[in-house]
Design an enzyme around this catalytic site. Structure first.
Site, PDB file in Angstrom:
ATOM      1  N   ASP A   1       0.825  -1.208   0.000  1.00  0.00           N
ATOM      2  CA  ASP A   1       0.000   0.000   0.000  1.00  0.00           C
ATOM      3  C   ASP A   1       0.860   1.259   0.000  1.00  0.00           C
ATOM      4  O   ASP A   1       1.918   1.315   0.625  1.00  0.00           O
ATOM      5  CB  ASP A   1      -0.894  -0.019   1.236  1.00  0.00           C
ATOM      6  CG  ASP A   1      -1.865   1.141   1.292  1.00  0.00           C
ATOM      7  OD1 ASP A   1      -2.710   1.231   0.387  1.00  0.00           O
ATOM      8  OD2 ASP A   1      -1.772   1.946   2.236  1.00  0.00           O
TER       9      ASP A   1
ATOM     10  N   GLU B   1       1.167  -0.606  -5.116  1.00  0.00           N
ATOM     11  CA  GLU B   1       0.202   0.454  -5.384  1.00  0.00           C
ATOM     12  C   GLU B   1       1.023   1.747  -5.465  1.00  0.00           C
ATOM     13  O   GLU B   1       1.318   2.375  -4.448  1.00  0.00           O
ATOM     14  CB  GLU B   1      -0.846   0.551  -4.274  1.00  0.00           C
ATOM     15  CG  GLU B   1      -1.942   1.549  -4.628  1.00  0.00           C
ATOM     16  CD  GLU B   1      -2.417   2.403  -3.460  1.00  0.00           C
ATOM     17  OE1 GLU B   1      -3.435   3.098  -3.619  1.00  0.00           O
ATOM     18  OE2 GLU B   1      -1.780   2.395  -2.404  1.00  0.00           O
TER      19      GLU B   1
END
Length: 724
Positions: free
Chosen positions: A392, A445
């Site tokens: 993330d 990401e």
């Protein structure tokens, strides 16, 4: 002085005071038990009472030449018979020199076996070793339900310059709750959860729990196959979900009864779990982690979570998890200022404070912090058999000026905005995962144009850094552009045609995943079907056409739960997917069920068609047929398998039927048949199909020597392959 330090929890070596030591006249045995009214030592079958010297300290001198093996009889101050126990201060350190060396070097890849609470047999006695890294602490004690949450009698010893504190506590077993009582540099105390805890209490409670895994895996066949898996050239179709709300109220064992069957029926190859690690605030969806080594207790025990992963594997489904090494929350019982000084966070407050989320950023330049995170990545892959990590917020790690205004950040030593410490950490993490866990993938990401996210770490890019070493990167550009295009009324799409074709300019710059994730269906962004223009029929048609386009585009695909049946509401973690829209009594159940049937068919055909995945990362696996038909709102392309076998995908994003629409095709193929049409009635479409094979004609078109004439349904995607 030593007595005061011991009683205030500020002693770095309590074993030098407590336990048995040679002294003038024999052996002195000293015990610190604040909750005892009397203490007796049992040595060589002889019982000797210890003298109460006040403040919970007891001692005796035995006329012996050397310290004996002994046990203690503790008479509780609250009354009741004496209890026999071992003395924690008669044991040697239970952590080896090699462990300490690797921790000091920041290279302990199985850190979870060295730090935290570990049930073990030490010097022939069963108990739990407690270890914690607290380099700034003046002293550390362990408090738990085994000592009535008073750590006074259980101070840990400092193991040299490593910053590690250790104590073996006999008789403490799995299930015991505990925290570390840390004496900070200023002499004040803070009670902290274990950063390495493998199990926690269920929030809002936040104590750590001693855990001993006894799980027996049943996924040997899956793990053996995975080791030889080459992800970029294999099918990967990912169903993203939030475990806590997929079926609200179900625990991990109950999810294991339903989730694998559902995902397998729809044909997805993988699930991606929003962060399953422990987090105190449910509506953070797991993105503010306090227990990096513990699955959330909201779903049950660690064994329950292993059972869920095992069940998915036995159903032939890979398991990816969202992993959050970019930041952590400021809860005063967790990692923030852990031992009274910046420990896990950067010591510069301007570098430590995350500007967007009210959290703290990790200090990637500190080797112990890097070790904590690299080992954590390995922990989930090795201990929980996870098949991949979606990392993330990578961009927030890579840039020193991320969300910071001029003057709020300091350039790196070369005057740039890149964070070399974060780059080095990501490279080390990826290298370790790919070396130790064959078949596992890492996915970034990363929302910028950072050069070389999926490039090997030894290949230097334009930035001057080596590649980051990820297996895949989320294609945020494709997601943004295509959704903006589809949100426009078809009469306006002609003026924005580049938004649907531009992704192929950079499609092979990285290995990509095409994400329609939870982020796109929350916070006022609307559910996928309601991003589309027009009435309900048109929105569903656009939705189906888009899914067909997405599955045929180079890259792996990811779809968030609820979008597989075109739910109309945004996702809510409190309510979960709108399963009721599929109930037979609901007026539009057939509409929603039709979309779900389409997703099942997309996955079925996708997995059976190597042209859609075998050369996913090779430019030679793709060729435009028609990329410039802006006025028509049509795009068409070819995909090729390793043996050259093709598939045609053509999308008509206009609201009109296009009869006799001509496309150039490879000349050696005499006829083509529809293998998928998103306008079929069974999916809720209008039923405009090419039911018979379409013969190729020797009529040059689109630079090819042959062509076919198709009927293109409105707002639909067709796939065709050579007629067998």
């Amino acid at each position: 002085m030593e007595r005061d330090r011991l009683l205030t929890g500020a002693h770095h070596d309590p074993h030098a005071v407590l336990g048995a030591h040679t002294a003038p006249g024999g052996v002195v045995i000293r015990v610190l038990r604040p909750a005892a009214r009397a203490v007796t030592v049992v040595a060589a079958g002889v019982r000797t009472a210890l003298k109460d010297t006040g403040d919970g300290l007891f001692e005796v001198v035995l006329p012996l030449p050397e310290p004996p093996r002994y046990r203690l009889l503790i008479a509780p101050a609250a009354g009741g018979p004496p209890r026999e126990s071992e003395d924690p201060y008669r044991f040697l350190p239970a952590l080896g020199e090699l462990d300490l060396h690797l921790i000091a070097e920041g290279r302990h890849e199985r850190l979870w076996e060295a730090l935290g609470a570990r049930v073990m047999t030490h010097q022939g006695v069963r108990g739990t070793r407690f270890t914690v890294w607290a380099p700034h602490a003046r002293g550390v004690r362990v408090a738990g339900d085994f000592n009535d949450w008073d750590g006074t009698g259980h101070p840990l010893r400092s193991l040299g310059a490593s910053g590690v504190w250790e104590l073996f506590v006999p008789s403490v077993r799995a299930g015991a709750r505990y925290k570390f009582d840390i004496c900070r540099p200023d002499g004040s105390h803070t009670l902290r959860a274990d950063p390495m805890a493998r199990r926690t209490e269920c929030p809002p409670a936040n104590a750590s729990v001693v855990h001993e895994s006894r799980y027996r895996w049943g996924d040997e066949r899956w793990m053996a196959r995975r080791a030889g898996h080459a992800a970029p050239s294999a099918p990967m179709s990912v169903y993203e979900l939030h475990l806590g709300s997929w079926r609200p109220g179900l625990n991990a064992r109950e999810l294991a009864e339903q989730l694998p069957a559902y995902v397998r029926d729809l044909g997805f190859t993988h699930v991606e779990l929003m962060p399953p690690a422990e987090h105190p605030y449910g509506p953070s969806w797991g993105y503010q982690v306090t227990g990096f080594y513990a699955p959330t207790a909201r779903l049950g025990s660690p064994e329950d979570f292993k059972h869920l992963v095992d069940a998915l594997h036995r159903a032939g489904i890979g398991v990816l998890m969202d992993w959050v090494p970019a930041h952590f929350p400021k809860d005063d019982w967790a990692l923030a200022c852990f031992d009274g000084a910046p420990c896990y966070e950067h010591p510069d407050p301007a570098r430590a404070e995350h500007p967007d989320w009210g959290t703290l950023e990790f200090d990637y330049g500190r080797r112990e912090v890097r070790n904590f995170l690299v080992a954590n990545a390995l922990y989930w892959c090795e201990e929980y058999h996870l098949d991949g990590l979606r990392v993330d917020a990578v961009a927030s790690m890579l840039y020193l000026d991320y969300s910071r205004a001029e003057g709020e950040w300091t350039p790196n030593e070369h005057g740039g905005r890149e964070n070399p410490d974060a780059v080095a950490f990501l490279q080390e993490m990826n290298a370790a995962v790919y070396r130790r866990c064959p078949g596992v993938v890492t996915i970034a990401e990363e929302s910028t144009a950072w050069d070389g996210v999926t490039r090997a770490t030894d290949r230097i890019g334009e930035s001057g850094f080596g590649g980051l070493g990820f297996g895949f990167k989320w294609n945020m550009g494709w997601m943004h552009d295509s959704l903006v295009y589809l949100s426009r009324d078809p009469v306006h799409r002609a003026y924005h045609h580049h938004e649907i074709t531009f992704s192929m300019v950079y499609a092979y710059a990285e290995n990509y995943v095409l994400p329609i994730s939870h982020d796109e269906v929350v916070h006022g962004k609307r559910a996928l079907v309601n991003k589309m223009p027009g009435d309900w029929w048109q929105r569903r048609a656009n939705h189906r056409a888009y899914l067909g386009f997405m599955w045929a585009h180079p890259g792996k695909q990811l779809l968030f739960m609820g979008q597989e049946f075109a739910q109309g509401a945004e996702w809510s973690e409190a309510e979960g997917p709108q399963w009721w829209t599929l109930d037979p009594g609901y007026a539009a159940a057939g509409d929603h069920g039709g979309v779900r049937d389409l997703v099942r068919e997309l996955n079925t055909v996708y997995r059976a068609t190597p042209a859609l995945w075998e050369r996913d990362t090779e430019p030679s696996g793709f060729a435009w047929i028609e990329a410039g038909a802006a006025v028509d709102n049509v795009v068409a392309h070819l995909r090729f398998a390793a043996d050259g076998s093709p598939l045609i995908s053509v999308s008509n994003f206009s609201a009109v039927v296009r009869e006799g629409y001509r496309l150039g095709v490879p000349g050696h193929i005499p006829a083509w048949s529809e293998v998928l049409n998103t306008d079929e009635r069974r999916y809720g479409g209008g039923g405009v199909v090419n039911s018979e094979p379409v013969k190729a004609e020797a009529l040059p078109w689109h630079g090819r020597e042959s062509s076919i004439a198709l009927t293109l349904p409105p707002l639909a995607t067709l796939w065709l392959r050579p007629t067998s």
